[in-house]
Structures are given as C-alpha cells and as structure tokens.
Design a protein around this motif. Structure first.
Motif, PDB file in Angstrom:
ATOM      1  N   GLU A 178       0.815  -1.199   0.000  1.00 46.18           N
ATOM      2  CA  GLU A 178       0.000   0.000   0.000  1.00 46.18           C
ATOM      3  C   GLU A 178       0.851   1.251   0.000  1.00 46.18           C
ATOM      4  OE1 GLU A 178      -1.156   0.300   4.649  1.00 46.18           O
ATOM      5  OE2 GLU A 178      -2.207  -1.221   3.499  1.00 46.18           O
ATOM      6  N   GLY A 179       0.213   2.341  -0.341  1.00 49.52           N
ATOM      7  CA  GLY A 179       0.865   3.633  -0.342  1.00 49.52           C
ATOM      8  C   GLY A 179      -0.109   4.699   0.107  1.00 49.52           C
ATOM      9  N   LEU A 180       0.401   5.764   0.679  1.00 43.49           N
ATOM     10  CA  LEU A 180      -0.410   6.867   1.168  1.00 43.49           C
ATOM     11  C   LEU A 180       0.098   8.140   0.524  1.00 43.49           C
ATOM     12  CD1 LEU A 180      -2.563   7.959   3.132  1.00 43.49           C
ATOM     13  CD2 LEU A 180      -0.785   8.061   4.866  1.00 43.49           C
ATOM     14  N   LYS A 181      -0.805   8.877  -0.109  1.00 46.91           N
ATOM     15  CA  LYS A 181      -0.435  10.095  -0.812  1.00 46.91           C
ATOM     16  C   LYS A 181      -1.168  11.279  -0.197  1.00 46.91           C
ATOM     17  CE  LYS A 181      -0.687  12.342  -5.273  1.00 46.91           C
ATOM     18  NZ  LYS A 181      -1.179  12.287  -6.622  1.00 46.91           N
ATOM     19  N   TYR A 182      -0.423  12.349   0.084  1.00 49.05           N
ATOM     20  CA  TYR A 182      -0.994  13.586   0.582  1.00 49.05           C
ATOM     21  C   TYR A 182      -1.022  14.603  -0.551  1.00 49.05           C
ATOM     22  CZ  TYR A 182      -0.040  11.604   5.171  1.00 49.05           C
ATOM     23  OH  TYR A 182       0.005  10.784   6.259  1.00 49.05           O
ATOM     24  N   SER A 183      -2.147  15.300  -0.694  1.00 50.34           N
ATOM     25  CA  SER A 183      -2.281  16.309  -1.739  1.00 50.34           C
ATOM     26  C   SER A 183      -2.933  17.556  -1.167  1.00 50.34           C
ATOM     27  CB  SER A 183      -3.144  15.783  -2.899  1.00 50.34           C
ATOM     28  OG  SER A 183      -2.581  14.638  -3.456  1.00 50.34           O
ATOM     29  N   ARG A 184      -2.414  18.703  -1.552  1.00 48.19           N
ATOM     30  CA  ARG A 184      -2.994  19.977  -1.103  1.00 48.19           C
ATOM     31  C   ARG A 184      -4.359  20.156  -1.760  1.00 48.19           C
ATOM     32  NH1 ARG A 184       1.050  23.300  -2.313  1.00 48.19           N
ATOM     33  NH2 ARG A 184       1.977  23.015  -0.296  1.00 48.19           N
ATOM     34  N   ILE A 185      -5.339  20.614  -0.970  1.00 50.38           N
ATOM     35  CA  ILE A 185      -6.682  20.838  -1.479  1.00 50.38           C
ATOM     36  C   ILE A 185      -7.138  22.256  -1.128  1.00 50.38           C
ATOM     37  CG2 ILE A 185      -7.390  18.416  -1.384  1.00 50.38           C
ATOM     38  CD1 ILE A 185      -8.847  19.075   1.262  1.00 50.38           C
ATOM     39  N   ILE A 186      -8.180  22.686  -1.792  1.00 51.30           N
ATOM     40  CA  ILE A 186      -8.835  23.951  -1.470  1.00 51.30           C
ATOM     41  C   ILE A 186     -10.254  23.593  -1.039  1.00 51.30           C
ATOM     42  CG2 ILE A 186      -9.632  26.166  -2.326  1.00 51.30           C
ATOM     43  CD1 ILE A 186      -7.333  25.975  -4.391  1.00 51.30           C
ATOM     44  N   PRO A 187     -10.539  23.682   0.282  1.00 53.83           N
ATOM     45  CA  PRO A 187     -11.868  23.264   0.751  1.00 53.83           C
ATOM     46  C   PRO A 187     -12.964  24.256   0.371  1.00 53.83           C
ATOM     47  CG  PRO A 187     -10.531  24.043   2.581  1.00 53.83           C
ATOM     48  CD  PRO A 187      -9.686  24.101   1.358  1.00 53.83           C
TER      49      PRO A 187
END
Length: 187
Positions: A178-187
């Motif tokens: 498995e892998g975990l990816k973090y991505s910047r978002i605009i809520p």
C-alpha cells in the motif's frame, strides 16, 4: 471476456464499493474549511488529553499535519480517504487530503486519526513544496494499539517526520502492498 476475467472484475468492483462508502463522514463532500478546522481542533484536544507526551512533540515540531479521520476499507483491493490541515505555529496554513490504495490479501474496514509532526524546518518545507508527498521510510511511526501507552522515544523525536496514529476503530486484516499520498486541497 473470459469467466475468470469477469470474476476478477466483479471482485474488484465489489471491493471498491465499501471503500467509496466508507469515505462518507470523513470530510469528503464537506467543502468547508471551518468543518475541517473544527475536526482538527477536536483531534488535537483528544490526542493531548489521551497522550500528554505528544505536547512535547508539538512544541518541538516545525509544523503538524493533522488528519482527524482516515477511513480505509478493502476486500482484495482497498482504499482510504481523509482530509485535514497543516498547522504551523498553531495556525492552519494549508488543507490536505490523504488517499490510500492497497492490494493484497485483505478484508475489513477501519478508521483512525493521525498526526505528522515535522521535526525539522527542512522536512516541513519538503512536504509543502512537493505536492503528492507520500509516506516513506523517513517517517517514524508511533502507533497506539489496543490500549498500550503511546510513546515517543529520543530516537523518534530526532527523526525528520514522526507519525502518531491513534483512535482506531474497526478491523482490517491481511497482507498488502500500500501507499499513502498527501495532496494539497482547497476546501
């Protein structure tokens, strides 16, 4: 399409259903920064209350990525999703999503909170510059399992990134990649 291919497709589709359904209630579809910030505040209050030693990590860190709820589910193929905020100096500076994908022998669903403590300014800047940063070998993990004490040792606090995982609910078993990816978002 052969019979085996249909079965594989059907199992894959069925595995995706709980993963997508499990994402409800963890911030997906709630497009408010205020909602994410309220959940981050509650998560930090719980962590500091249940594990007071994490206050020292927070005080020494250059910043913290707080993911109040990460929901994972899988049956053969699995996935997970959560949303949180990056705090620097106690203030939210960015919002992030965490997406997990996994494949292997697995079944079940689980939810948990986690906080990444960036112990150096370089680690924090690397995370902020590189969108899509994935959890890797340079992150030490402190895991609370079945009521044991959560602890961070001196070697842990010298790591560039320390991950504290707590508030687990549910059961997911198996052997996966498995892998975990973090991505910047605009809520």
């Amino acid at each position: 399409m052969s019979q085996l291919t249909r079965r594989a497709f059907t199992l894959s589709a069925l595995a995706a259903v709980p993963a997508v359904a499990a994402c409800s209630g963890n911030g997906y579809g709630n497009n408010g920064a205020a909602t994410i910030d309220a959940r981050v505040d509650a998560t930090l209050a719980q962590m500091y209350s249940d594990y007071p030693q994490t206050r020292d990590l927070a005080a020494k860190s250059a910043g913290m990525l707080v993911m109040p709820l990460l929901t994972e589910a899988g049956l053969g193929l699995g996935g997970g999703y959560g949303r949180g905020a990056l705090r620097v100096g106690g203030a939210t500076v960015d919002y992030y999503s965490a997406t997990r994908a996994s494949a292997g022998l697995q079944i079940g669903a689980q939810q948990y909170a986690h906080v990444l403590f960036f112990m150096t300014e370089d680690a924090l800047q690397d995370f902020r510059i590189n969108d899509g940063w994935a959890a890797a070998a340079d992150a030490d993990i402190v895991f609370n399992n079945l009521g044991e004490n959560l602890r961070a040792e001196t070697t842990t606090s010298m790591a560039p990134v320390v991950a504290v995982i707590f508030a687990q609910a549910g059961l997911r078993v198996g052997a996966t990649i498995e892998g975990l990816k973090y991505s910047r978002i605009i809520p």
